[in-house]
Scaffold this active site. Sequence first.
Site, short mmCIF file in Angstrom:
data_model
loop_
_atom_site.label_atom_id
_atom_site.label_comp_id
_atom_site.label_asym_id
_atom_site.label_seq_id
_atom_site.Cartn_x
_atom_site.Cartn_y
_atom_site.Cartn_z
N ASP A 125 0.67 -1.43 0.43
CA ASP A 125 -0.13 0.03 0.16
C ASP A 125 0.69 1.24 -0.02
OD1 ASP A 125 0.36 0.82 2.71
OD2 ASP A 125 -0.96 -0.66 3.11
N ALA A 126 0.21 2.26 -0.01
CA ALA A 126 0.89 3.33 -0.30
C ALA A 126 1.71 4.12 1.20
CB ALA A 126 0.31 4.68 -1.32
#
Length: 178
Positions: free
Chosen positions: A37-38
């Site tokens: 994920d970011a």
Amino acid sequence: LHKPIGIVTTASDEKGRRTVFDLLPESRGLAYVGRLDAGTTGLLLLTTDGDAVHRLTHPRWKVPRRYIGLISGLSHSDLAARAAGRVLVDGRPVVPVRVSTKPGRDDHCVLDVTLTEGRNRIIRRWVEEMGGEVKRLARVEYGPVKLGDLAPGEWRPLTPPEERGLYKAIGMTSKEDA
């Protein structure tokens, strides 16, 4: 690739954010192995071998992934006890291969966990189920490949032993050995 925080693991982003492919000089034909994920940094494998991607991410092959996280909201002893117990995410238990914890600074704990599954945001959701919050998270190993001292945003090709080790872990022969 050492994926930096804030970079998304996708081929193109509808919000216009930078993607992992923006960090590479040539990305045509590459696919990522196990999305990060970011907000997560760390090791991201990329390959042109679709069969290998499938096996490296499929739970059947039990390829270990090691993460180190900075956790808040739980004491070290609580995190250690809860991580050693049965914790469900989406009604299914999270089953670490290995887990260790140690006290950190400013009421944080350090979690070192190895899993063989890659459910969406699994570490973050697992820690939340235990009553904590992941403040920072990095994947530092995927199978036999270690992140090492690669700086965020840098990439390197796999070494022949790493490539052979990955293929061995998923019951395939590397192109080099074929």
